[in-house]
Design an enzyme around this catalytic site. Structure first.
Site, PDB file in Angstrom:
ATOM      1  N   PHE A  63       1.030   5.448  -2.141  1.00 50.47           N
ATOM      2  CA  PHE A  63      -0.083   6.379  -1.860  1.00 50.47           C
ATOM      3  C   PHE A  63       0.636   7.879  -2.009  1.00 50.47           C
ATOM      4  O   PHE A  63      -0.157   8.895  -2.018  1.00 50.47           O
ATOM      5  CB  PHE A  63      -0.272   6.272  -0.110  1.00 50.47           C
ATOM      6  CG  PHE A  63       0.749   6.877   0.631  1.00 50.47           C
ATOM      7  CD1 PHE A  63       1.038   8.188   1.056  1.00 50.47           C
ATOM      8  CD2 PHE A  63       1.822   5.971   1.171  1.00 50.47           C
ATOM      9  CE1 PHE A  63       2.142   8.569   2.007  1.00 50.47           C
ATOM     10  CE2 PHE A  63       2.916   6.300   1.917  1.00 50.47           C
ATOM     11  CZ  PHE A  63       3.046   7.671   2.308  1.00 50.47           C
ATOM     12  N   GLU A  74      -4.750   1.951  -1.699  1.00 45.10           N
ATOM     13  CA  GLU A  74      -6.117   2.208  -0.936  1.00 45.10           C
ATOM     14  C   GLU A  74      -6.173   3.423  -0.009  1.00 45.10           C
ATOM     15  O   GLU A  74      -7.479   3.805   0.247  1.00 45.10           O
ATOM     16  CB  GLU A  74      -6.447   0.603  -0.178  1.00 45.10           C
ATOM     17  CG  GLU A  74      -5.493   0.557   0.694  1.00 45.10           C
ATOM     18  CD  GLU A  74      -4.283  -0.367   0.512  1.00 45.10           C
ATOM     19  OE1 GLU A  74      -3.702   0.063  -0.910  1.00 45.10           O
ATOM     20  OE2 GLU A  74      -3.731  -0.869   1.190  1.00 45.10           O
ATOM     21  N   SER A 129       7.092   0.220  -1.932  1.00 45.32           N
ATOM     22  CA  SER A 129       8.247   0.088  -1.027  1.00 45.32           C
ATOM     23  C   SER A 129       8.926  -1.068  -1.542  1.00 45.32           C
ATOM     24  O   SER A 129       8.455  -2.095  -2.394  1.00 45.32           O
ATOM     25  CB  SER A 129       7.740  -0.205   0.338  1.00 45.32           C
ATOM     26  OG  SER A 129       6.787  -1.386   0.437  1.00 45.32           O
ATOM     27  N   CYS A 134       9.646   9.764  -2.702  1.00 40.68           N
ATOM     28  CA  CYS A 134      10.644   8.722  -3.123  1.00 40.68           C
ATOM     29  C   CYS A 134      12.011   9.225  -3.345  1.00 40.68           C
ATOM     30  O   CYS A 134      13.041   8.851  -3.164  1.00 40.68           O
ATOM     31  CB  CYS A 134      10.393   7.612  -4.256  1.00 40.68           C
ATOM     32  SG  CYS A 134      10.300   8.525  -5.582  1.00 40.68           S
ATOM     33  N   GLU A 160      14.585   3.311   5.697  1.00 36.43           N
ATOM     34  CA  GLU A 160      13.797   4.228   4.669  1.00 36.43           C
ATOM     35  C   GLU A 160      12.776   4.635   5.867  1.00 36.43           C
ATOM     36  O   GLU A 160      12.049   3.879   6.405  1.00 36.43           O
ATOM     37  CB  GLU A 160      13.146   3.596   3.495  1.00 36.43           C
ATOM     38  CG  GLU A 160      12.386   4.874   2.970  1.00 36.43           C
ATOM     39  CD  GLU A 160      11.509   4.636   1.691  1.00 36.43           C
ATOM     40  OE1 GLU A 160      11.070   3.445   1.777  1.00 36.43           O
ATOM     41  OE2 GLU A 160      11.555   5.162   0.643  1.00 36.43           O
ATOM     42  N   LYS A 180      -4.369   0.043 -10.146  1.00 34.02           N
ATOM     43  CA  LYS A 180      -4.683  -0.490  -8.936  1.00 34.02           C
ATOM     44  C   LYS A 180      -3.956   0.527  -7.867  1.00 34.02           C
ATOM     45  O   LYS A 180      -2.672   0.641  -7.572  1.00 34.02           O
ATOM     46  CB  LYS A 180      -4.324  -1.808  -8.508  1.00 34.02           C
ATOM     47  CG  LYS A 180      -4.965  -2.441  -7.488  1.00 34.02           C
ATOM     48  CD  LYS A 180      -4.872  -1.933  -6.119  1.00 34.02           C
ATOM     49  CE  LYS A 180      -3.522  -1.846  -5.385  1.00 34.02           C
ATOM     50  NZ  LYS A 180      -3.543  -1.125  -4.259  1.00 34.02           N
TER      51      LYS A 180
HETATM   52  P1  NAD Z   1       3.558   0.067  -0.375  1.00 33.87           P
HETATM   53  O1  NAD Z   1       4.542  -0.756  -0.858  1.00 33.87           O
HETATM   54  O2  NAD Z   1       2.933  -0.284   0.956  1.00 33.87           O
HETATM   55  O3  NAD Z   1       2.250   0.176  -1.453  1.00 33.87           O
HETATM   56  C1  NAD Z   1       2.325   0.145  -2.700  1.00 33.87           C
HETATM   57  C2  NAD Z   1       1.213  -0.534  -3.480  1.00 33.87           C
HETATM   58  O4  NAD Z   1       1.497  -2.092  -3.232  1.00 33.87           O
HETATM   59  C3  NAD Z   1      -0.243  -0.049  -2.967  1.00 33.87           C
HETATM   60  O5  NAD Z   1      -0.943   0.119  -4.213  1.00 33.87           O
HETATM   61  C4  NAD Z   1      -0.406  -1.294  -2.121  1.00 33.87           C
HETATM   62  O6  NAD Z   1      -1.881  -1.411  -2.047  1.00 33.87           O
HETATM   63  C5  NAD Z   1       0.071  -2.361  -2.666  1.00 33.87           C
HETATM   64  N1  NAD Z   1       0.434  -3.442  -1.637  1.00 33.87           N
HETATM   65  C6  NAD Z   1       0.815  -2.996  -0.306  1.00 33.87           C
HETATM   66  N2  NAD Z   1       1.300  -4.163   0.289  1.00 33.87           N
HETATM   67  C7  NAD Z   1       1.121  -5.108  -0.305  1.00 33.87           C
HETATM   68  C8  NAD Z   1       1.579  -6.625  -0.312  1.00 33.87           C
HETATM   69  N3  NAD Z   1       1.952  -7.021   0.603  1.00 33.87           N
HETATM   70  N4  NAD Z   1       1.444  -7.313  -1.573  1.00 33.87           N
HETATM   71  C9  NAD Z   1       0.979  -6.726  -2.689  1.00 33.87           C
HETATM   72  N5  NAD Z   1       0.819  -5.441  -2.777  1.00 33.87           N
HETATM   73  C10 NAD Z   1       0.745  -4.718  -1.855  1.00 33.87           C
HETATM   74  O7  NAD Z   1       4.125   1.560  -0.488  1.00 33.87           O
HETATM   75  P2  NAD Z   1       3.321   3.129  -0.062  1.00 33.87           P
HETATM   76  O8  NAD Z   1       3.550   2.951   1.327  1.00 33.87           O
HETATM   77  O9  NAD Z   1       1.964   2.953  -0.643  1.00 33.87           O
HETATM   78  O10 NAD Z   1       4.465   3.949  -0.755  1.00 33.87           O
HETATM   79  C11 NAD Z   1       5.571   4.511  -0.073  1.00 33.87           C
HETATM   80  C12 NAD Z   1       6.725   3.593  -0.468  1.00 33.87           C
HETATM   81  O11 NAD Z   1       6.904   3.850  -2.230  1.00 33.87           O
HETATM   82  C13 NAD Z   1       8.008   4.387  -0.126  1.00 33.87           C
HETATM   83  O12 NAD Z   1       8.768   3.182   0.057  1.00 33.87           O
HETATM   84  C14 NAD Z   1       8.674   5.016  -1.258  1.00 33.87           C
HETATM   85  O13 NAD Z   1      10.007   4.978  -1.331  1.00 33.87           O
HETATM   86  C15 NAD Z   1       8.138   4.300  -2.571  1.00 33.87           C
HETATM   87  N6  NAD Z   1       8.136   5.023  -3.777  1.00 33.87           N
HETATM   88  C16 NAD Z   1       9.127   4.659  -4.527  1.00 33.87           C
HETATM   89  C17 NAD Z   1       9.022   5.456  -5.689  1.00 33.87           C
HETATM   90  C18 NAD Z   1      10.074   5.178  -6.718  1.00 33.87           C
HETATM   91  O14 NAD Z   1      10.015   5.859  -7.798  1.00 33.87           O
HETATM   92  N7  NAD Z   1      11.053   4.514  -6.507  1.00 33.87           N
HETATM   93  C19 NAD Z   1       8.104   6.424  -5.846  1.00 33.87           C
HETATM   94  C20 NAD Z   1       7.023   6.587  -4.783  1.00 33.87           C
HETATM   95  C21 NAD Z   1       7.084   5.910  -3.826  1.00 33.87           C
END
Ligand code: NAD
Length: 498
Positions: A150, A177, A227, A282, A381, A174
């Protein structure tokens, strides 16, 4: 009636079945602004089938045609930066300037991808053996998927899609959401740039759509950013099914401040990196490691800057920090502040006490001092506007602390000592390192990626490693009969002498 956010396939917005939807909020007001479709496996199948057809044709398009589409997309993206930024701010909450910055950083990745004719050049070895030549080439994978978080609704998709498409693949995005609309605007711009239908697709959804993409036999590769637990799941599931996967995870970024650092430069950098985008980056700075005598002055310099940050609606001029993404996340972050205090940290500035506007998902800035590695504010985190200061006596202790952390996305050191900086960049076990630079997000012609629990897979994202990820290498070894002895007897016009 609440707006319904659609998918994008076959070059147009595609309504979902409406079977499952998810609310989208403006985090600055708490207002429900849309319902987004959540795709089921059948909608994912339809999008991938479309992408398979498009990929077959697109891989045959010439490099100059692909580059021309990318150049047009670059121009459109640049012209629509403000439009995208407004959409991002409305759904994510970050301040408009920051949203503009996100689009500009994403633009770098498209500029890199415009160089595709050069980037896909192979190598050639004439006469590897007598009469035998060898050359290499890189070919597209087919259909590749991007699953994004997000916190960067435009930039992270742009890390992926420019290179993937330039290499001759079709791309299925994808998005999160929570922020579904920027992806649709990107889709419109791709179409206006002349990209054939079906080469860039958007499937709105949650974990159901992710799992359908991971299970789909026609998805050759998956780029994921999010994450750590989900990154691990995507990596393990995708690779078990024979897919190529790069999965970037969470972070706990440290900045080391040595006693000889320029204190004002360090404090400015720390404040901007810790509290920019309300810490929902991140590459946000989560821990400042104050070495030796610098600690008291550094904490005072950071604390002195915080009252100057205005917290409010990111769409309003003059705002420095917007809200968090959701009410639940705001409460979770506030819970970490409470836990830090209960576990013995000194609360220098308490974001829970800040005056914040209205019904949005706001939290003020928090500064915690005397944090130790056992505290949950250190181990987890937080992804919010909370900065922890850990005090250590020596450079070696600072280095050991960072290297013991399970995350290893970005780090920085502030010092005037070239020797210390050089040792730090050599010995720190982190993927991206800044020297007197707070958020070392590499420029688009390098690649982005952390180590350890911050990245699963062996390829970093975008830049040269992105090209490598989205293509397969092939090596051709060829021998042709001596033209002089051509069985067809055709005069090929080659010289007859050796
Ligand atoms: P998230 O892991 O909750 O979601 C990421 C994506 O995975 C979304 O599209 C979501 O719909 C999907 N998703 C969520 N839960 C899922 C599941 N159980 N099974 C399959 N798909 C699932 O992350 P977020 O809250 O959207 O973003 C924040 C996180 O992203 C933080 O941990 C941040 O550090 C990380 N991030 C990392 C980087 C990097 O480059 N390393 C960059 C941006 C964000």
């Amino acid at each position: 009636m609440t707006k319904r956010t659609t998918h994008w396939t076959s070059g147009r917005p595609t309504p979902g079945t409406g079977a499952r939807t998810s609310p989208v909020y403006n985090p600055a007001t708490g207002e429900l602004i849309a319902e987004t479709e959540l795709a089921g496996p059948a909608e994912v199948d339809a999008a991938v089938a479309d992408a398979v057809r498009a990929a077959r044709r697109w891989r045959e398009s010439s490099l100059s045609r692909r580059a021309a589409v990318l150049f047009r997309f670059r121009e459109l993206l640049s012209a629509h930066t403000e439009d995208l930024a407004e959409v991002i701010t409305a759904e994510h909450g970050k301040v408009l300037d920051d949203a503009v910055g996100e689009v500009r950083r994403g633009l770098e990745n498209i500029e890199f991808a415009t160089g595709v004719p050069h980037l896909l050049k192979g190598s050639y070895s004439a006469q590897a053996s007598t009469g035998v030549d060898v050359h290499s080439l890189r070919q597209p994978l087919g259909v590749v998927a991007g699953i994004t978080p997000f916190n960067f609704p435009a930039m992270v998709p742009l890390w992926m899609c420019g290179n993937a498409i330039a290499c001759g693949n079709a791309f299925v995005l994808k998005p999160s959401e929570k922020v579904p609309s920027a992806a649709l605007l990107l889709a419109e711009l791709w179409q206006e740039a002349g990209l054939p239908d079906g080469v860039f697709n958007v499937v709105q959804g949650d974990r159901v759509a992710v799992d359908a993409l991971l299970a789909h036999p026609d998805v050759a590769a998956v780029s994921f950013v999010g994450s750590t637990p989900v990154a691990r799941h995507v990596y393990e599931t995708g690779t078990a099914r024979g897919k190529r996967v790069q999965a970037l995870g969470g972070a706990k970024n440290h900045a080391v401040v040595l006693p000889d650092a320029d204190l004002d430069l360090a404090a400015d950098a720390v404040v901007s990196a810790a509290y920019g985008a309300a810490g929902e980056r991140c590459m946000a700075l989560s821990v400042t490691v104050a070495v030796g005598s610098v600690a008291d002055d550094l904490v005072a310099a950071i604390a002195a800057r915080l009252p100057g940050l205005s917290v409010g609606d990111g769409a309003k001029p003059g705002t420095d920090m917007g809200p968090l993404i959701s009410r639940e996340h705001r409460d979770r972050v506030a819970g970490y502040v409470a836990a830090g205090a209960a576990q013995g940290a000194t609360v220098v500035v308490d974001g829970r006490e800040a005056e914040v506007p209205g019904d949005g998902f706001f939290l003020g800035t928090t500064l915690l001092d005397h944090v130790t590695p056992e505290m949950t504010v250190y181990t987890d985190e937080i992804f919010g506007p909370v900065l922890s200061v850990v005090r250590v006596d020596t450079f070696d202790e600072a280095l050991a602390l960072i290297n013991a952390n399970r995350y290893a996305n970005g780090t920085a050191i502030f010092t005037r000592d070239g020797g210390a900086a050089r040792r730090f960049q050599n010995e720190v076990e982190v993927g991206m390192v800044g020297v007197n630079v707070p958020i070392p997000v590499p420029v688009g012609y390098y690649s982005f990626g952390g180590w350890k629990a911050s990245l699963f897979g062996d390829t970093h994202m975008y830049g040269p490693e992105g090209i490598s990820f989205y293509t397969r290498g092939k090596v051709v070894t060829s021998r042709w009969p001596d033209p002089a002895a051509s069985p067809s007897g055709i005069d090929l016009g080659f010289p007859q002498t050796r």
